[in-house]
Scaffold this motif. Structure first.
Motif: not given
Length: 88
Positions: A69-88
């Motif tokens: 779960g921690k690994a899956q959450s980390t992957v999701g967090g990375a996806k969030d960070a990438i998406r947030d970077t491109f939203k700005k």
């Protein structure tokens, strides 16, 4: 991800309910992150049950599920960070 302490316990253990709450709070999170958090919680509970009952197999399964779960959450967090970077 922060949830109010006023939420019922059923929401905390249900990924779909957590997602709905997150949407209501206008939190935009990846599905992997939400499911990963749910797995971590489930694994923690399973690990604790194994410790209390002395069942090492259940305890090990819980620890493994928590790590997955921690690994899956980390992957999701990375996806969030990438998406947030491109939203700005």
């Amino acid at each position: 991800m922060h949830f109010s302490a006023n939420l019922p316990i059923s929401v905390l253990f249900n990924p779909a309910a957590r997602f709905r709450v997150a949407q209501q709070q206008e939190v935009d999170m990846d599905k992997d992150r939400i499911e990963g958090i749910a797995k971590q919680v489930k694994g923690s509970v399973k690990e604790a049950v194994g410790k209390v009952t002395g069942d090492t197999k259940t305890q090990a399964e819980g620890a493994a599920e928590k790590a997955a779960g921690k690994a899956q959450s980390t992957v999701g967090g990375a996806k969030d960070a990438i998406r947030d970077t491109f939203k700005k």
